[in-house]
Design a protein around this motif. Structure first.
Motif, short mmCIF file in Angstrom:
data_model
loop_
_atom_site.label_atom_id
_atom_site.label_comp_id
_atom_site.label_asym_id
_atom_site.label_seq_id
_atom_site.Cartn_x
_atom_site.Cartn_y
_atom_site.Cartn_z
N ALA A 131 7.16 3.51 2.48
CA ALA A 131 7.87 3.48 1.20
C ALA A 131 7.92 2.06 0.64
N VAL A 132 7.79 1.98 -0.69
CA VAL A 132 7.91 0.70 -1.40
C VAL A 132 8.79 0.93 -2.64
N GLN A 133 9.17 -0.16 -3.28
CA GLN A 133 10.00 -0.04 -4.47
C GLN A 133 9.25 0.69 -5.58
N LYS A 134 9.99 1.40 -6.42
CA LYS A 134 9.40 2.17 -7.51
C LYS A 134 8.58 1.26 -8.42
N GLY A 135 7.32 1.64 -8.62
CA GLY A 135 6.45 0.87 -9.51
C GLY A 135 5.81 -0.35 -8.88
N SER A 136 6.03 -0.58 -7.59
CA SER A 136 5.49 -1.77 -6.93
C SER A 136 3.97 -1.66 -6.77
N ASP A 137 3.27 -2.78 -7.00
CA ASP A 137 1.81 -2.80 -6.80
C ASP A 137 1.45 -2.80 -5.32
N LEU A 138 2.45 -2.89 -4.45
CA LEU A 138 2.20 -2.82 -3.01
C LEU A 138 1.66 -1.45 -2.60
N LYS A 139 2.00 -0.42 -3.35
CA LYS A 139 1.55 0.93 -2.99
C LYS A 139 0.03 0.99 -2.91
N ASP A 140 -0.66 0.53 -3.94
CA ASP A 140 -2.13 0.57 -3.95
C ASP A 140 -2.72 -0.33 -2.88
N LYS A 141 -2.10 -1.49 -2.67
CA LYS A 141 -2.60 -2.42 -1.65
C LYS A 141 -2.46 -1.82 -0.25
N ILE A 142 -1.33 -1.17 0.00
CA ILE A 142 -1.09 -0.55 1.31
C ILE A 142 -2.03 0.63 1.52
N ASN A 143 -2.24 1.43 0.47
CA ASN A 143 -3.17 2.56 0.58
C ASN A 143 -4.58 2.08 0.94
N LYS A 144 -5.00 0.99 0.32
CA LYS A 144 -6.32 0.42 0.62
C LYS A 144 -6.39 -0.04 2.07
N ALA A 145 -5.31 -0.69 2.54
CA ALA A 145 -5.26 -1.16 3.92
C ALA A 145 -5.28 0.01 4.90
N LEU A 146 -4.52 1.07 4.62
CA LEU A 146 -4.49 2.25 5.49
C LEU A 146 -5.86 2.91 5.57
N LYS A 147 -6.55 2.99 4.45
CA LYS A 147 -7.89 3.59 4.43
C LYS A 147 -8.85 2.77 5.29
N GLU A 148 -8.78 1.46 5.17
CA GLU A 148 -9.65 0.59 5.97
C GLU A 148 -9.34 0.73 7.46
N LEU A 149 -8.05 0.78 7.79
CA LEU A 149 -7.65 0.92 9.20
C LEU A 149 -8.08 2.27 9.77
N GLU A 150 -8.02 3.30 8.94
CA GLU A 150 -8.47 4.62 9.38
C GLU A 150 -9.98 4.61 9.61
N ASP A 151 -10.72 4.05 8.66
CA ASP A 151 -12.18 4.00 8.79
C ASP A 151 -12.61 3.18 10.00
N GLU A 152 -11.84 2.15 10.33
CA GLU A 152 -12.17 1.29 11.47
C GLU A 152 -11.73 1.89 12.81
N GLY A 153 -11.02 3.02 12.75
CA GLY A 153 -10.54 3.66 13.98
C GLY A 153 -9.29 3.04 14.55
N LYS A 154 -8.65 2.12 13.81
CA LYS A 154 -7.46 1.43 14.31
C LYS A 154 -6.26 2.36 14.43
N ILE A 155 -6.10 3.27 13.46
CA ILE A 155 -4.96 4.19 13.52
C ILE A 155 -5.12 5.14 14.71
N LYS A 156 -6.35 5.59 14.94
CA LYS A 156 -6.62 6.44 16.10
C LYS A 156 -6.27 5.72 17.39
#
Length: 265
Positions: free
Chosen positions: A230-255
Motif C-alpha cells: 500500500a502507498v498513499q493515494k495518488g503516489s507515483d510510488l505505485k508504478d515504481k513498485i509495480n515495475k520492481a515487483l515485475k522485475e523481481l518476479e521475472d528474476e525468480g527472486k520472489i520464488k
C-alpha cells in the motif's frame, strides 16, 4: 599620507569581501553536496505489524530485528528503486491511518486490498496469493464450520479475517472477537478464552509446526485473498513498485523468498 591611507583601507576592504565570498561559496558548495547526499540516500518509511510470521515478525531468541518474507521483499524493492527502506512496527489496524497521515510512505504487512482500504490508499499489484483456515485445538471437537455454533471465533481487528469471521458467525450463530495481534488469538485459544481463530494458511503453518495441540481446516468459501503493498493515494510510488515487483518476479527472486519463508519443511 592621505593617498597611502586610502590605498591601505581599499586593500583591507577588498580582502574582507574576498573572504566573505569564499565563505559563501563554501557554504553553497556544502549545501549542494548535502542535497546530493540526500538524493543518494533517500529513505522511505515502511509500516508493518510484526506479529505475522512468517511474513513479518521478531525472533526474540535471535534479536529485536523485524524479519520475514515481506521484510526481505520490501528491501529488494528498495534496491530496485535505489532507496533505503526503514521499517517501523505499527499495530495492524493503525497502518492505513499512518499511511494517510504521511507517517509512513509504504505499508507491507500481509495486507489484502478491499473496498474500504482502496477508498483511501492505493495498492500495488499482488505479490502473494493465499487461503484462509480455521485453527482450533485438537480436543475442541470442532471439525467443520457448523461446529462453531455458539463458539467464540478470534480474528485480527481490521483484517480480511474479521470480515470473513463475521460472515461465518452469521451463518452458524457464533460470536466474533477481535484481537490486535495474531499471537493473542493463539494464546486465548490455548487458555480457552477463544474456541477458534481464523488466520491465513501460511501463518497457521508456523503455529501448527510448533504447537502439536493445534490443527486447522480450510474455510469453506474462500474469499479472493492476495497481498499487495500500500502507498498513499495518488503516489507515483505505485508504478515504481509495480515495475520492481515485475522485475523481481521475472528474476525468480520472489520464488526464492517463498522457498525461504513460506515452504514448510
Amino acid at each position: 599620507m592621505k593617498n597611502k591611507f586610502f590605498m591601505l583601507m581599499l586593500v583591507l576592504v577588498i580582502g574582507v569581501l574576498a573572504a566573505c565570498g569564499t565563505k559563501e561559496d563554501k557554504a553553497n558548495n556544502a549545501s549542494s553536496n548535502a542535497d546530493k547526499g540526500t538524493e543518494e540516500k533517500q529513505v522511505l518509511k515502511v509500516g508493518t505489524s510484526s506479529d505475522y510470521a512468517p511474513f513479518e515478525y521478531v525472533d526474540v531468541a535471535k534479536g529485536e530485528e523485524i524479519i520475514g518474507f515481506d521484510i526481505d521483499l520490501i528491501k529488494l524493492v528498495g534496491e530496485k528503486l535505489g532507496v533505503e527502506m526503514q521499517v517501523q512496527d505499527i499495530d495492524f489496524n493503525s497502518l492505513v491511518p499512518a499511511l494517510q497521515a504521511g507517517k509512513v510512505d509504504v505499508v507491507i504487512s500481509g495486507m489484502s486490498p478491499n473496498e474500504e482500504r482502496e477508498k483511501v490508499v492505493d495498492f500495488s499489484n499482488k505479490y502473494n496469493q493465499t487461503e484462509q483456515v480455521i485453527v482450533v485445538k485438537k480436543d475442541s471437537g470442532i471439525k467443520k464450520e457448523a461446529d462453531l455454533a455458539g463458539k467464540k471465533i478470534g480474528v485480527q481487528t481490521a483484517s480480511i479475517q474479521e470480515n470473513l469471521g463475521n460472515k461465518i458467525a452469521k451463518d452458524v450463530d457464533a460470536t466474533v472477537e477481535g484481537r490486535t495481534r495474531i499471537p493473542e488469538i493463539i494464546q486465548d485459544m490455548m487458555s480457552k478464552r477463544l474456541d477458534a481463530g481464523i488466520v491465513e494458511s501460511g501463518v497457521a503453518k508456523g503455529y501448527l509446526k510448533t504447537n502439536d495441540e493445534l490443527e486447522a481446516f480450510p474455510v469453506k468459501e474462500q474469499p479472493e485473498d492476495f497481498k499487495a503493498i500500500a502507498v498513499q493515494k495518488g503516489s507515483d510510488l505505485k508504478d515504481k513498485i509495480n515495475k520492481a515487483l515485475k522485475e523481481l518476479e521475472d528474476e525468480g527472486k520472489i520464488k526464492e523468498l517463498e522457498e525461504k519463508w513460506l515452504k514448510v519443511q
